[in-house]
Motif scaffolding. Structure first.
Motif, mmCIF file in Angstrom:
data_model
loop_
_atom_site.group_PDB
_atom_site.id
_atom_site.type_symbol
_atom_site.label_atom_id
_atom_site.label_comp_id
_atom_site.label_asym_id
_atom_site.label_seq_id
_atom_site.Cartn_x
_atom_site.Cartn_y
_atom_site.Cartn_z
ATOM 1 N N GLN A 146 11.304 34.152 -5.123
ATOM 2 C CA GLN A 146 10.460 33.829 -5.879
ATOM 3 C C GLN A 146 9.938 34.160 -7.572
ATOM 4 O OE1 GLN A 146 7.997 37.387 -4.409
ATOM 5 N NE2 GLN A 146 6.151 36.930 -5.638
ATOM 6 N N GLU A 147 11.176 35.004 -8.208
ATOM 7 C CA GLU A 147 11.427 34.780 -9.436
ATOM 8 C C GLU A 147 11.284 33.067 -10.176
ATOM 9 O OE1 GLU A 147 15.104 35.914 -8.915
ATOM 10 O OE2 GLU A 147 13.604 36.726 -7.838
ATOM 11 N N GLU A 148 11.698 32.526 -9.230
ATOM 12 C CA GLU A 148 12.267 30.718 -9.948
ATOM 13 C C GLU A 148 11.110 29.719 -9.110
ATOM 14 O OE1 GLU A 148 13.477 28.986 -7.768
ATOM 15 O OE2 GLU A 148 14.478 30.111 -6.756
ATOM 16 N N ALA A 149 10.781 28.685 -10.048
ATOM 17 C CA ALA A 149 10.309 28.139 -9.716
ATOM 18 C C ALA A 149 10.105 27.146 -8.431
ATOM 19 C CB ALA A 149 9.932 27.013 -11.051
ATOM 20 N N SER A 150 11.756 27.016 -7.793
ATOM 21 C CA SER A 150 12.006 26.122 -7.430
ATOM 22 C C SER A 150 11.586 26.546 -5.749
ATOM 23 C CB SER A 150 12.976 25.369 -7.408
ATOM 24 O OG SER A 150 14.076 26.710 -6.957
ATOM 25 N N CYS A 151 11.239 28.181 -5.562
ATOM 26 C CA CYS A 151 11.010 28.689 -3.924
ATOM 27 C C CYS A 151 9.675 28.378 -3.854
ATOM 28 C CB CYS A 151 11.308 30.322 -5.277
ATOM 29 S SG CYS A 151 10.708 31.397 -3.403
ATOM 30 N N HIS A 152 9.141 28.166 -2.790
ATOM 31 C CA HIS A 152 7.754 27.777 -2.551
ATOM 32 C C HIS A 152 6.618 29.328 -2.216
ATOM 33 C CE1 HIS A 152 8.833 24.492 0.714
ATOM 34 N NE2 HIS A 152 9.412 24.156 -0.378
ATOM 35 N N GLY A 153 7.651 30.433 -2.950
ATOM 36 C CA GLY A 153 6.762 32.177 -2.825
ATOM 37 C C GLY A 153 6.352 31.877 -4.244
ATOM 38 N N TYR A 154 7.065 30.778 -4.853
ATOM 39 C CA TYR A 154 6.625 31.326 -6.830
ATOM 40 C C TYR A 154 5.475 31.999 -7.141
ATOM 41 C CZ TYR A 154 7.683 30.335 -11.381
ATOM 42 O OH TYR A 154 7.125 30.434 -13.484
ATOM 43 N N ALA A 155 3.861 30.740 -6.800
ATOM 44 C CA ALA A 155 2.495 30.430 -7.192
ATOM 45 C C ALA A 155 2.080 31.410 -6.180
ATOM 46 C CB ALA A 155 2.711 28.954 -6.820
ATOM 47 N N GLY A 156 3.194 32.237 -5.101
ATOM 48 C CA GLY A 156 1.887 33.563 -4.377
ATOM 49 C C GLY A 156 2.488 32.957 -3.402
ATOM 50 N N LYS A 157 1.712 34.082 -2.169
ATOM 51 C CA LYS A 157 1.481 33.389 -0.453
ATOM 52 C C LYS A 157 0.349 32.903 0.248
ATOM 53 C CE LYS A 157 1.706 37.312 2.056
ATOM 54 N NZ LYS A 157 1.649 38.346 3.126
ATOM 55 N N THR A 158 0.187 31.260 1.093
ATOM 56 C CA THR A 158 -0.912 30.774 0.562
ATOM 57 C C THR A 158 -0.143 30.265 2.433
ATOM 58 O OG1 THR A 158 1.531 28.411 0.466
ATOM 59 C CG2 THR A 158 -0.328 29.189 -1.059
ATOM 60 N N LYS A 159 -0.744 29.778 3.012
ATOM 61 C CA LYS A 159 -1.052 29.828 4.959
ATOM 62 C C LYS A 159 0.396 28.787 5.438
ATOM 63 C CE LYS A 159 -2.238 29.554 8.714
ATOM 64 N NZ LYS A 159 -2.470 30.721 9.512
ATOM 65 N N ARG A 160 0.729 28.211 4.059
ATOM 66 C CA ARG A 160 1.775 27.174 4.375
ATOM 67 C C ARG A 160 3.102 27.887 4.001
ATOM 68 N NH1 ARG A 160 5.353 24.004 0.721
ATOM 69 N NH2 ARG A 160 6.762 22.577 1.897
ATOM 70 N N ASN A 161 3.614 29.025 3.246
ATOM 71 C CA ASN A 161 4.451 29.574 3.133
ATOM 72 C C ASN A 161 4.702 31.581 3.426
ATOM 73 O OD1 ASN A 161 2.643 31.290 1.262
ATOM 74 N ND2 ASN A 161 4.084 30.507 -0.742
ATOM 75 N N GLU A 162 3.671 31.523 4.156
ATOM 76 C CA GLU A 162 3.198 33.127 4.581
ATOM 77 C C GLU A 162 5.229 33.567 5.046
ATOM 78 O OE1 GLU A 162 0.111 34.105 7.019
ATOM 79 O OE2 GLU A 162 0.291 32.562 8.300
ATOM 80 N N THR A 163 5.768 32.828 5.893
ATOM 81 C CA THR A 163 6.251 33.501 6.405
ATOM 82 C C THR A 163 7.533 33.538 5.322
ATOM 83 O OG1 THR A 163 6.246 31.757 8.405
ATOM 84 C CG2 THR A 163 8.583 32.532 8.355
ATOM 85 N N LEU A 164 8.443 32.987 4.365
ATOM 86 C CA LEU A 164 8.829 33.135 3.904
ATOM 87 C C LEU A 164 8.816 34.844 2.859
ATOM 88 C CD1 LEU A 164 11.157 32.458 2.097
ATOM 89 C CD2 LEU A 164 9.457 31.417 0.574
ATOM 90 N N PHE A 165 7.435 35.270 3.223
ATOM 91 C CA PHE A 165 7.314 36.319 2.802
ATOM 92 C C PHE A 165 7.534 37.560 3.589
ATOM 93 C CE2 PHE A 165 4.757 33.799 -0.422
ATOM 94 C CZ PHE A 165 4.843 34.635 -1.631
ATOM 95 N N GLY A 166 7.657 37.295 4.834
ATOM 96 C CA GLY A 166 7.752 37.799 6.586
ATOM 97 C C GLY A 166 9.053 38.547 6.271
ATOM 98 N N ASP A 167 9.722 39.426 7.216
ATOM 99 C CA ASP A 167 10.401 39.984 7.664
ATOM 100 C C ASP A 167 11.684 39.115 7.413
ATOM 101 O OD1 ASP A 167 8.757 42.337 8.508
ATOM 102 O OD2 ASP A 167 8.402 40.839 10.543
ATOM 103 N N PRO A 168 12.520 39.698 6.692
ATOM 104 C CA PRO A 168 14.183 39.176 6.807
ATOM 105 C C PRO A 168 14.740 39.218 8.394
ATOM 106 C CG PRO A 168 14.219 41.271 4.911
ATOM 107 C CD PRO A 168 12.763 41.243 6.473
ATOM 108 N N GLY A 169 15.797 37.605 7.964
ATOM 109 C CA GLY A 169 16.166 37.399 9.732
ATOM 110 C C GLY A 169 15.267 36.989 10.622
ATOM 111 N N ASN A 170 13.979 36.276 9.791
ATOM 112 C CA ASN A 170 13.449 35.050 10.314
ATOM 113 C C ASN A 170 13.689 34.089 10.129
ATOM 114 O OD1 ASN A 170 12.468 37.281 12.056
ATOM 115 N ND2 ASN A 170 10.431 36.803 11.153
#
Length: 189
Positions: free
Chosen positions: A33-57
């Motif tokens: 999340q701290e680097e600009a190429s990550c889908h979560g860089y600008a925060g959680k959205t409907k499109r990327n919410e899984t990336l903020f979820g449980d590790p191992g998914n």
């Protein structure tokens, strides 16, 4: 960092009670999340919410409306971290069959329908430990590819001896068939 530790692990898909598709991860990229190429860089959205979820998914997204890209969520919940699986070598298959994120997803039948699936034998997809590549000479660490931002961060790793790597660093030649690493056979459960 999880990505280099995934090199040598098996990704397994259950095809039937006693049948599996299994391949060895030979290339992976990390995103956080701290680097600009990550889908979560600008925060959680409907499109990327899984990336903020449980590790191992799985976090699976469609790239350029064409290719599914398979990631494994890592780190901790509510912080976007993931590892993109770039290439897998499969015993007895063409060495390029799962070389690149889109080909990998296609070979394993993974698409957005599997987004947020927890990796476990009960769910039909899981990881197991594979070969241990402790020797640094076997693993190449380099910059990520196919991105426009944060390109200089060296968060891509690949198995030097594999012919299934999607893109090698300049000067690293594809090993000859008689001297390359060969993926082991998955022995099942």
């Amino acid at each position: 960092m999880v990505a280099p530790n995934l090199i040598g692990c098996f990704l397994i898909k259950r095809l039937s009670k006693n049948s599996f598709l299994a391949g060895v991860i030979v290339e992976a990229e990390a995103y956080s999340q701290e680097e600009a190429s990550c889908h979560g860089y600008a925060g959680k959205t409907k499109r990327n919410e899984t990336l903020f979820g449980d590790p191992g998914n799985f976090y699976i997204y469609l790239s350029y409306g064409i290719n599914n890209c398979v990631n494994i969520v890592t780190g901790k919940k509510n912080w976007a971290n993931g590892v993109l699986l770039r290439s897998i070598a499969i015993k007895g298959e063409n060495e390029r069959i799962a070389s690149g994120p889109g080909l990998l997803a296609k070979k394993f039948g993974l698409n957005r329908n599997f987004d947020n699936l927890s990796l476990s034998p009960e769910n039909g997809f899981w990881l197991t430990e594979g070969e241990n590549f402790k020797e640094k000479a076997n693993i190449v660490q380099t910059t990520r590819i196919g991105i426009s931002q944060a390109k200089d961060i060296p968060w891509r790793w690949y198995l030097k001896g594999s012919r299934s790597v999607s893109k090698r660093v300049k000067g690293d030649r594809i090993p000859p068939r008689n001297k390359c690493w060969s993926p082991p056979t998955f022995e099942g459960l």
